[in-house]
Scaffold this active site. Structure first.
Site, mmCIF file in Angstrom:
data_model
loop_
_atom_site.group_PDB
_atom_site.id
_atom_site.type_symbol
_atom_site.label_atom_id
_atom_site.label_comp_id
_atom_site.label_asym_id
_atom_site.label_seq_id
_atom_site.Cartn_x
_atom_site.Cartn_y
_atom_site.Cartn_z
ATOM 1 N N LYS A 136 24.133 31.823 42.218
ATOM 2 C CA LYS A 136 25.558 31.768 41.864
ATOM 3 C C LYS A 136 25.945 30.487 41.127
ATOM 4 O O LYS A 136 26.947 30.471 40.407
ATOM 5 C CB LYS A 136 26.403 31.826 43.149
ATOM 6 C CG LYS A 136 26.283 33.126 43.925
ATOM 7 C CD LYS A 136 27.158 34.194 43.310
ATOM 8 C CE LYS A 136 27.287 35.383 44.242
ATOM 9 N NZ LYS A 136 28.207 36.400 43.709
ATOM 10 N N GLN A 144 19.390 35.656 44.215
ATOM 11 C CA GLN A 144 20.235 35.677 45.417
ATOM 12 C C GLN A 144 19.543 36.396 46.563
ATOM 13 O O GLN A 144 19.588 35.952 47.717
ATOM 14 C CB GLN A 144 21.559 36.353 45.087
ATOM 15 C CG GLN A 144 22.562 36.369 46.237
ATOM 16 C CD GLN A 144 23.861 37.077 45.851
ATOM 17 O OE1 GLN A 144 24.052 37.482 44.709
ATOM 18 N NE2 GLN A 144 24.753 37.219 46.808
ATOM 19 N N GLU A 164 36.867 38.843 39.400
ATOM 20 C CA GLU A 164 37.603 38.225 40.494
ATOM 21 C C GLU A 164 38.925 37.629 40.007
ATOM 22 O O GLU A 164 39.152 37.469 38.805
ATOM 23 C CB GLU A 164 36.764 37.125 41.155
ATOM 24 C CG GLU A 164 35.389 37.607 41.628
ATOM 25 C CD GLU A 164 34.698 36.608 42.529
ATOM 26 O OE1 GLU A 164 35.384 35.700 43.064
ATOM 27 O OE2 GLU A 164 33.477 36.735 42.712
ATOM 28 N N ARG A 215 21.221 38.513 40.863
ATOM 29 C CA ARG A 215 21.014 39.235 42.114
ATOM 30 C C ARG A 215 19.605 39.077 42.663
ATOM 31 O O ARG A 215 19.408 39.091 43.889
ATOM 32 C CB ARG A 215 21.328 40.724 41.901
ATOM 33 C CG ARG A 215 22.747 41.019 41.448
ATOM 34 C CD ARG A 215 23.780 40.625 42.480
ATOM 35 N NE ARG A 215 25.126 41.049 42.077
ATOM 36 C CZ ARG A 215 26.225 40.758 42.747
ATOM 37 N NH1 ARG A 215 26.162 40.022 43.846
ATOM 38 N NH2 ARG A 215 27.402 41.168 42.323
ATOM 39 N N THR A 224 30.245 29.813 36.472
ATOM 40 C CA THR A 224 31.403 30.606 36.875
ATOM 41 C C THR A 224 32.442 30.445 35.782
ATOM 42 O O THR A 224 32.825 29.315 35.460
ATOM 43 C CB THR A 224 31.978 30.126 38.218
ATOM 44 O OG1 THR A 224 30.977 30.223 39.231
ATOM 45 C CG2 THR A 224 33.192 30.958 38.618
ATOM 46 N N ASP A 237 32.444 35.559 38.320
ATOM 47 C CA ASP A 237 31.452 34.849 39.123
ATOM 48 C C ASP A 237 30.077 35.443 38.807
ATOM 49 O O ASP A 237 29.595 36.336 39.500
ATOM 50 C CB ASP A 237 31.791 34.982 40.609
ATOM 51 C CG ASP A 237 30.857 34.164 41.483
ATOM 52 O OD1 ASP A 237 30.438 33.092 41.048
ATOM 53 O OD2 ASP A 237 30.555 34.610 42.606
ATOM 54 N N GLU A 255 30.906 39.495 38.407
ATOM 55 C CA GLU A 255 31.821 39.808 39.499
ATOM 56 C C GLU A 255 33.233 39.553 38.986
ATOM 57 O O GLU A 255 33.586 38.418 38.661
ATOM 58 C CB GLU A 255 31.528 38.977 40.752
ATOM 59 C CG GLU A 255 30.208 39.365 41.410
ATOM 60 C CD GLU A 255 30.044 38.765 42.794
ATOM 61 O OE1 GLU A 255 30.774 37.795 43.116
ATOM 62 O OE2 GLU A 255 29.188 39.251 43.547
ATOM 63 N N ASP A 294 34.412 30.592 46.988
ATOM 64 C CA ASP A 294 34.458 32.007 46.617
ATOM 65 C C ASP A 294 34.458 32.855 47.888
ATOM 66 O O ASP A 294 33.609 32.667 48.767
ATOM 67 C CB ASP A 294 33.246 32.363 45.750
ATOM 68 C CG ASP A 294 33.395 33.725 45.092
ATOM 69 O OD1 ASP A 294 34.536 34.142 44.856
ATOM 70 O OD2 ASP A 294 32.368 34.365 44.815
ATOM 71 N N HIS A 334 34.025 46.642 48.124
ATOM 72 C CA HIS A 334 32.841 45.938 47.624
ATOM 73 C C HIS A 334 31.868 45.621 48.762
ATOM 74 O O HIS A 334 30.656 45.858 48.638
ATOM 75 C CB HIS A 334 33.280 44.646 46.932
ATOM 76 C CG HIS A 334 32.153 43.768 46.498
ATOM 77 N ND1 HIS A 334 31.295 44.105 45.477
ATOM 78 C CD2 HIS A 334 31.743 42.549 46.949
ATOM 79 C CE1 HIS A 334 30.400 43.142 45.307
ATOM 80 N NE2 HIS A 334 30.655 42.184 46.189
ATOM 81 N N GLU A 345 27.220 47.482 41.763
ATOM 82 C CA GLU A 345 27.904 48.646 42.313
ATOM 83 C C GLU A 345 27.966 49.778 41.298
ATOM 84 O O GLU A 345 27.726 50.941 41.644
ATOM 85 C CB GLU A 345 29.321 48.273 42.740
ATOM 86 C CG GLU A 345 29.403 47.290 43.881
ATOM 87 C CD GLU A 345 30.841 46.851 44.104
ATOM 88 O OE1 GLU A 345 31.530 47.500 44.915
ATOM 89 O OE2 GLU A 345 31.271 45.874 43.460
#
Length: 404
Positions: free
Chosen positions: A245, A232, A193, A229, A249, A225, A191, A118, A125, A351
């Site tokens: 993560k 992480q 992607e 948080r 996925t 993905d 996420e 990834d 971002h 975000e």
């Protein structure tokens, strides 16, 4: 009716119907409905040399056949699917409805994932996250504009669209706490992607230059993905993402061939610094004009523009292999979160809610900072095709299930 999956798209997937083995099919959408065409059976009747590969329960054998076969297969499909006229009756007879509500057709993970990488290639971002977590400092790390940043993920937890996503459990240290605790993630995120699927491998010790990108990559899929948080944030220094993560996925059930995206190619954004020779794509740009849409519980919350991605997929593959790392059929590498300059173009909840400080308001009156149990996320995308048509990238969907 939308024609994102008209004859120009030729999205490939793996499907089964009751009592039969999974095999390769192509999605087709027109005035008669949304169907999967049994190209395995049709190729067998036509005596095509690659028919046996299409009867496999994954795309891997067909993808491994390489670009010459991909091109011949595409020419055959152009005529078969009625690119220049109506869809033939033989195709109708070899089709299964996808939207009749009976769930008679089951869609499977379209390819066996060999390795998963990834990347982190949206400047918007990266700058957003840098501003959140390193206030008063440059939002980008020193290497970011010189090299495509990425990490190796867990291939075994890549799942097909529609698979439930269990809220992960792991270590979290609350603000001000001296020690961490083991809890279910409270900051589960998405996420949005775009993924690229390798068809032809390479030898250990060799690198894949930019100009050979299309010789190795078969097609494109959508990726969510999922990211915890809080897990992480506690674990990522100094080696990067791990349990935050690796729990899931999601990828779309359809892989759109790279050859379907010729009309979507464009130059990447201007570079801040001159790039190294192996990343110089000025002669063969592989920026892509892809239009993503993110829905949360049926509500559109973002429309990220892929055309703004700083690093292209060809550059990512060149960097992934510049040290001699080998490729294998079924390797998946993803773009990283796709975000734009505006709030409604951000491809993650961290975000959209600015790390939880600005809750996202949904049309049904509810708000979100991060995902709640039962939430469903659906990501779709399209690209411009020939003659004003659209090329679809399918959808990737997942619903959050409570932690065990």
């Amino acid at each position: 009716m939308s024609a994102d999956f008209g004859p120009q798209t030729q999205a490939h997937g793996v499907y089964s119907v009751a009592g039969e083995q999974p095999r390769v099919g192509v999605r087709l959408q027109d005035e008669a409905g949304d169907v999967v065409v049994d190209v395995s059976a049709l190729a067998d009747r036509a005596g095509l040399p690659w028919a046996e590969a299409l009867s496999a329960p994954s795309l891997n054998p067909f993808m491994a056949a390489g670009p010459r076969v991909w091109a011949e297969h595409r020419r055959w499909l152009d005529g078969l699917l009625g690119l220049d006229g109506p869809v033939p009756d033989a195709v109708r007879d070899a089709s299964h409805a996808l939207d009749d509500g009976s769930r008679a057709v089951r869609l499977h993970l379209p390819f066996e994932v060999a390795d998963y990488v990834d990347f982190y290639s949206s400047r918007d971002h990266a700058e957003n996250l840098g501003a959140m977590f390193r206030p008063g400092q440059p939002p980008l790390t020193p290497a970011w504009t010189h090299v495509p940043i990425g990490y190796h993920g867990r291939a075994g937890t890549v799942v097909v669209s529609g698979t439930g996503v269990r809220r992960p459990v792991g270590q979290v240290r609350a603000p001000g706490a001296e020690h961490p605790e083991v809890v279910a993630s409270r900051r589960l995120d998405i996420e949005a992607e775009v993924g690229f699927v390798v068809g032809v491998g390479s030898a250990l010790g060799d690198s894949v230059p930019l100009e050979r990108f299309a010789d190795h990559v078969f097609g494109v899929c959508l990726v969510d993905d999922w990211s915890a948080r809080d897990l992480q944030a506690w674990e990522y220094v100094p080696l990067g993402p791990f349990l935050g993560k690796s729990f899931a996925t999601s990828v779309s059930a359809w892989v759109t061939p790279l050859s379907s995206l010729e009309h979507a190619r464009l130059p990447a954004p201007a570079r801040e610094h001159p790039v190294q020779d192996y990343l110089d794509d000025s002669a063969q740009p592989w920026g892509l004009d892809l239009h993503l849409e993110v829905r949360l519980n049926g509500h559109v919350v973002s429309r990220p523009p892929f055309a703004r991605m700083y690093w292209t997929a060809a550059q990512q593959l060149a960097h992934l292999t510049v040290n001699g790392a080998s490729l294998r059929t079924g390797d998946l590498f993803a773009s990283g979160t796709v975000s734009g300059a505006q709030r409604d173009e951000r491809g993650s909840l961290i975000e959209l809610s600015w790390n939880g400080e600005q809750p996202l308001e949904l049309p049904d009156g509810t708000t979100r900072t991060f995902l709640s149990d039962g939430d469903e996320v659906v990501i779709t995308a399209w690209a411009p095709g020939p003659g004003g048509t659209r090329v679809g990238l399918g959808e990737v969907a997942g619903r959050v299930e409570p932690a065990r």
